[in-house]
Write an enzyme that holds these catalytic residues in place. Structure first.
Site, PDB file in Angstrom:
ATOM      1  N   GLN A   1       1.116  -1.013   0.073  1.00 42.11           N
ATOM      2  CA  GLN A   1       0.203   0.050   0.394  1.00 42.11           C
ATOM      3  C   GLN A   1       1.215   1.144  -0.337  1.00 42.11           C
ATOM      4  OE1 GLN A   1      -3.002  -0.687   3.096  1.00 42.11           O
ATOM      5  NE2 GLN A   1      -2.052  -1.872   3.377  1.00 42.11           N
TER       6      GLN A   1
ATOM      7  N   HIS B   1      -1.472   1.569  -3.830  1.00 39.13           N
ATOM      8  CA  HIS B   1      -2.146   2.959  -3.848  1.00 39.13           C
ATOM      9  C   HIS B   1      -0.759   4.241  -4.596  1.00 39.13           C
ATOM     10  CE1 HIS B   1      -4.215   1.524   0.840  1.00 39.13           C
ATOM     11  NE2 HIS B   1      -4.937   1.935  -0.402  1.00 39.13           N
TER      12      HIS B   1
ATOM     13  N   CYS C   1      -0.287  13.086 -16.065  1.00 39.32           N
ATOM     14  CA  CYS C   1      -1.071  14.333 -16.826  1.00 39.32           C
ATOM     15  C   CYS C   1      -2.377  14.401 -16.862  1.00 39.32           C
ATOM     16  CB  CYS C   1      -0.417  14.571 -18.263  1.00 39.32           C
ATOM     17  SG  CYS C   1      -1.070  15.885 -18.982  1.00 39.32           S
TER      18      CYS C   1
ATOM     19  N   CYS D   1       2.403  19.848 -22.174  1.00 36.85           N
ATOM     20  CA  CYS D   1       1.239  20.207 -22.650  1.00 36.85           C
ATOM     21  C   CYS D   1       0.428  21.656 -22.422  1.00 36.85           C
ATOM     22  CB  CYS D   1       0.020  19.306 -23.413  1.00 36.85           C
ATOM     23  SG  CYS D   1      -0.612  18.784 -21.458  1.00 36.85           S
TER      24      CYS D   1
ATOM     25  N   GLY E   1       3.237  -4.088   8.918  1.00 29.71           N
ATOM     26  CA  GLY E   1       2.798  -3.127   9.236  1.00 29.71           C
ATOM     27  C   GLY E   1       2.129  -2.206   8.114  1.00 29.71           C
ATOM     28  N   THR E   2       0.342  -2.717   8.315  1.00 29.16           N
ATOM     29  CA  THR E   2      -0.816  -2.141   8.442  1.00 29.16           C
ATOM     30  C   THR E   2      -1.682  -2.301   9.001  1.00 29.16           C
ATOM     31  OG1 THR E   2      -2.117  -2.408   6.277  1.00 29.16           O
ATOM     32  CG2 THR E   2      -0.936  -4.764   6.732  1.00 29.16           C
ATOM     33  N   SER E   3      -2.290  -1.507   9.543  1.00 32.24           N
ATOM     34  CA  SER E   3      -3.131  -1.348   9.886  1.00 32.24           C
ATOM     35  C   SER E   3      -4.503  -2.016   9.548  1.00 32.24           C
ATOM     36  CB  SER E   3      -3.955  -0.154  10.415  1.00 32.24           C
ATOM     37  OG  SER E   3      -4.191   0.767   9.914  1.00 32.24           O
TER      38      SER E   3
ATOM     39  N   ALA F   1       9.246  -4.021  12.412  1.00 32.38           N
ATOM     40  CA  ALA F   1       9.534  -5.534  11.448  1.00 32.38           C
ATOM     41  C   ALA F   1      11.010  -5.524  11.079  1.00 32.38           C
ATOM     42  CB  ALA F   1       8.483  -5.255  10.599  1.00 32.38           C
TER      43      ALA F   1
END
Ligand code: BJW
Length: 242
Positions: A100, A118, A126, A149, A186-188, A230
């Site tokens: 993520q 993500h 662009c 552009c 390491g993710t909630s 971790a």
């Protein structure tokens, strides 16, 4: 640290490994996580800096937030947890790292098969042409930045209420359904659709091994949760399992 023999055995024997990582894996590198005490969302309101509405209202403010993120990433580097996952990949025939994170530390540490759910804050898109390019300027030469552009560029990241990149999501689900081991680091486990992946893996028969400072909504599914940093626990476990 006590490491159950059963965990080592599952890690050794796994044929298809999927890993899901979040901001906590980069915490020991020096990056701030999103939630919890002193998290990014304590300082910034996500509605003001990480939604399409925020972008529409004030693109400069959104860019300034991402510019801070880019500076922090550039000032720090991957830690032993990132390097350990790259090592596990080298010794595995089928390995998919689903992250993520937008910091690119996994690739910097040598991971190859990385799915970025993500996006990546080093890429810009662009708004008119939809073209994506890499921009590693720190600081940015101009804020907000513009494409040749003439249209404004946005960070190629996924904000709240935006769909995830379809191919990334499809590949993440495929790896989730097929794996026999999912390592969650390491993710909630509160942001969807990423938060669904560990339970899907579990329902498809995979073992779950978790590395986090504290229990999460999927800890009850894990055959074992290593509670600690971790960057310390993951290398120690892999050293014994390899
Ligand atoms: C350590 C450690 C150490 C610390 N060692 N561990 C209701 C139900 C279901 C879904 C929704 C809902 N309402 C809204 C939604 C959808 C929404 C959502 O999930 N909201 C929740 C609040 C419920 N999701 C979305 O909007 C997503 N899109 C979507 O659903 O699209 C649908 C759609 C379809 C079609 C059209 C339109 C839409 C998009 C989500 C985008 C998330 N973006 C962010 C910001 C990116 C940065 C930027 O803006 O530039 O991504 S939010 C932020 O959270 C970031 C992260 O990737 C993500 C996950 O956080 P993570 O990584 O888990 O970090 P933390 O901080 O939460 O946790 C850190 C963990 O590490 C903790 O557990 C610590 O204990 C641990 N830790 N140090 C080990 N040393």
């Amino acid at each position: 640290m006590e490491i159950p023999q059963e965990v080592l055995s599952v890690m050794k024997k796994a044929k298809k490994i999927a890993v899901l990582t979040g901001a906590g894996i980069s915490a020991e590198s020096g990056l701030i996580t999103f939630r919890g005490k002193d998290g990014i969302w304590e300082k910034f309101d996500p509605d003001e800096v990480a939604t399409p509405g925020a972008w529409k209202k004030d693109p400069l403010k959104v860019w300034e937030f991402h510019e801070e993120f880019r500076k922090a990433i550039a000032e720090h580097e991957p830690n032993p947890a990132h390097f350990t996952l790259a090592e596990i990949e080298k010794s595995s025939d089928d390995f998919t790292l689903i992250t993520q994170n937008i910091d690119q530390y996994h690739q910097d540490a040598g991971s190859k098969n990385v799915i970025e759910l993500h996006g990546n804050v080093w890429r810009v898109k662009c708004l008119k042409e939809g073209t994506v390019s890499v921009n590693k300027d720190v600081p940015m030469k101009q804020l907000p930045p513009y494409c040749s552009c003439g249209s404004m560029l946005r960070p190629d990241v996924v904000w709240f209420n935006e769909p995830l990149p379809p191919a990334a999501l499809e590949n993440a689900f495929k790896a989730t359904y097929e794996c026999d081991l999912m390592i969650v680091v390491g993710t909630s486990i509160v942001i969807y659709p990423a938060a669904m992946l560990p339970s899907f893996a579990y329902e498809h028969g995979a073992k779950i091994i978790e590395f986090n400072l504290e229990p999460t909504p999927i800890s009850h599914l894990a055959m074992f949760s290593f509670f600690g940093k971790a960057g310390e626990t993951l290398p120690e476990v892999w050293e014994k399992a390899r």
